[in-house]
Design an enzyme around this catalytic site. Sequence first.
Site, PDB file in Angstrom:
ATOM      1  N   ASP A  81      14.542   0.700 -12.674  1.00 26.98           N
ATOM      2  CA  ASP A  81      13.229   1.026 -12.120  1.00 26.98           C
ATOM      3  C   ASP A  81      12.457   1.923 -13.077  1.00 26.98           C
ATOM      4  O   ASP A  81      11.286   1.687 -13.389  1.00 26.98           O
ATOM      5  CB  ASP A  81      13.411   1.706 -10.756  1.00 26.98           C
ATOM      6  CG  ASP A  81      12.097   1.906 -10.028  1.00 26.98           C
ATOM      7  OD1 ASP A  81      11.114   1.218 -10.362  1.00 26.98           O
ATOM      8  OD2 ASP A  81      12.049   2.753  -9.119  1.00 26.98           O
ATOM      9  N   TYR A 105       0.197 -11.878   3.279  1.00 27.27           N
ATOM     10  CA  TYR A 105      -0.165 -12.197   1.904  1.00 27.27           C
ATOM     11  C   TYR A 105      -0.764 -13.598   1.809  1.00 27.27           C
ATOM     12  O   TYR A 105      -1.738 -13.823   1.096  1.00 27.27           O
ATOM     13  CB  TYR A 105       1.092 -12.088   1.047  1.00 27.27           C
ATOM     14  CG  TYR A 105       0.919 -12.373  -0.429  1.00 27.27           C
ATOM     15  CD1 TYR A 105      -0.075 -11.755  -1.174  1.00 27.27           C
ATOM     16  CD2 TYR A 105       1.796 -13.242  -1.080  1.00 27.27           C
ATOM     17  CE1 TYR A 105      -0.207 -11.994  -2.538  1.00 27.27           C
ATOM     18  CE2 TYR A 105       1.679 -13.495  -2.440  1.00 27.27           C
ATOM     19  CZ  TYR A 105       0.679 -12.865  -3.167  1.00 27.27           C
ATOM     20  OH  TYR A 105       0.554 -13.112  -4.513  1.00 27.27           O
ATOM     21  N   CYS A 117       0.821  -1.218   0.000  1.00 29.18           N
ATOM     22  CA  CYS A 117       0.000   0.000   0.000  1.00 29.18           C
ATOM     23  C   CYS A 117       0.853   1.265   0.000  1.00 29.18           C
ATOM     24  O   CYS A 117       0.555   2.239   0.680  1.00 29.18           O
ATOM     25  CB  CYS A 117      -0.939  -0.005   1.204  1.00 29.18           C
ATOM     26  SG  CYS A 117      -2.089  -1.394   1.197  1.00 29.18           S
ATOM     27  N   ALA A 172       0.508   2.129  -5.190  1.00 33.45           N
ATOM     28  CA  ALA A 172      -0.859   1.694  -4.939  1.00 33.45           C
ATOM     29  C   ALA A 172      -1.776   2.886  -4.669  1.00 33.45           C
ATOM     30  O   ALA A 172      -2.883   2.967  -5.222  1.00 33.45           O
ATOM     31  CB  ALA A 172      -0.889   0.721  -3.762  1.00 33.45           C
ATOM     32  N   LEU A 215       5.128  -3.871  -4.988  1.00 37.91           N
ATOM     33  CA  LEU A 215       6.072  -4.305  -3.961  1.00 37.91           C
ATOM     34  C   LEU A 215       7.498  -3.945  -4.345  1.00 37.91           C
ATOM     35  O   LEU A 215       7.780  -3.630  -5.510  1.00 37.91           O
ATOM     36  CB  LEU A 215       5.980  -5.831  -3.810  1.00 37.91           C
ATOM     37  CG  LEU A 215       4.619  -6.414  -3.442  1.00 37.91           C
ATOM     38  CD1 LEU A 215       4.611  -7.911  -3.714  1.00 37.91           C
ATOM     39  CD2 LEU A 215       4.303  -6.123  -1.986  1.00 37.91           C
ATOM     40  N   LYS A 249       6.027  -3.073 -12.719  1.00 36.70           N
ATOM     41  CA  LYS A 249       7.334  -3.304 -13.325  1.00 36.70           C
ATOM     42  C   LYS A 249       8.437  -2.833 -12.356  1.00 36.70           C
ATOM     43  O   LYS A 249       8.126  -2.143 -11.381  1.00 36.70           O
ATOM     44  CB  LYS A 249       7.420  -2.591 -14.672  1.00 36.70           C
ATOM     45  CG  LYS A 249       7.086  -1.078 -14.628  1.00 36.70           C
ATOM     46  CD  LYS A 249       8.239  -0.261 -14.136  1.00 36.70           C
ATOM     47  CE  LYS A 249       7.834   0.810 -13.173  1.00 36.70           C
ATOM     48  NZ  LYS A 249       8.936   1.368 -12.395  1.00 36.70           N
ATOM     49  N   ARG A 299       3.049  -4.620   4.325  1.00 36.39           N
ATOM     50  CA  ARG A 299       4.052  -4.991   5.329  1.00 36.39           C
ATOM     51  C   ARG A 299       3.688  -4.430   6.701  1.00 36.39           C
ATOM     52  O   ARG A 299       3.868  -5.084   7.721  1.00 36.39           O
ATOM     53  CB  ARG A 299       5.433  -4.474   4.895  1.00 36.39           C
ATOM     54  CG  ARG A 299       6.564  -4.871   5.816  1.00 36.39           C
ATOM     55  CD  ARG A 299       7.884  -4.374   5.282  1.00 36.39           C
ATOM     56  NE  ARG A 299       7.913  -2.913   5.177  1.00 36.39           N
ATOM     57  CZ  ARG A 299       8.975  -2.220   4.807  1.00 36.39           C
ATOM     58  NH1 ARG A 299      10.092  -2.835   4.455  1.00 36.39           N
ATOM     59  NH2 ARG A 299       8.935  -0.897   4.738  1.00 36.39           N
TER      60      ARG A 299
END
Length: 328
Positions: free
Chosen positions: A186, A62, A14, A18, A78, A101, A41
């Site tokens: 990234d 999860y 989150c 997200a 994540l 991604k 988490r």
Amino acid sequence: MKPLRKIRLGIVGCGIAARELHLPALKNLSHLFEITAVTSRTRSHAEEFAKMVGNPAVFDSYEELLESGLVDAVDLTLPVELNLPFIEKALRKGVHVICEKPISTDVETGKKVVELSEKSEKTVYIAENFRHVPAFWKAKELVESGAIGDPVFMNWQIWVGMDENNKYVHTDWRKKPKHVGGFLSDGGVHHAAAMRLILGEIEWISAVAKDLSPLLGGMDFLSSIFEFENGTVGNYTISYSLKGNERFEITGTKGKISISWDKIVLNEEEMKVPQENSYQKEFEDFYQVVAEGKPNDLGSPVQALKDLAFIEACVRSAGNKVFVSSLL
């Protein structure tokens, strides 16, 4: 008209992506998706997120979310190193996956994601939103129609200029990256996706990568020269620490196009391209793949692996240096 069957979606992680990228898109697609479960988490983050979407079930882990029977699919936002194990767990439980991604930390583990997806009847969709940007599709159309003749040279210079005020700089997993090249992969898989969409596959690469900023985790500057399979020569230069103006151009034997987010300039002619929410478009496509049997072309793990392979090749490149002094 028969009502659409909603996909019951579990949000896993989150954080920024997200909250700020996926959630606005999903709120516009409430006729296609129902967020039924959340985990993160930190439980308090999950609870905060749940309040934003109508209080779905909040799970401490999860594994509990997957066992609940409340989800048809999970949305994974994540740290990159968790993509592979979390995708594998979802597929074992017969749950579809849409995953941010890059596909994984490196090509070798990315191949394992591809293998898992090919063996499963469930969908693994890598959420590469640049494959849903209208300006890139318009550029592709112009190049393929011969509007600039045969493409000869592509130049994309990007100067992001991240500083301590940038929210992504302070993400723990980005400060100590386990993914190849840190910010270079990234963000760079986005750019690889766009370049490959417009001009096709890339044959070879030579590049220089550097770590210029102590603020950013891993390498933050890359300049590369490469060649597409169609013979077009490319230069992709990006800095996450230096500021500047972005420039994206393709020059051909009969002209040039300059590409921006909301327009394309073909020689001297400006063409407006309506902007759309590319995150919403990728979720719409994910729905069509899962619920309607559409081929998974735009979220294909194979395509995401090729995007990552471009960046990893840049980072690994030795540059093939010829020292000027050796000729004198």
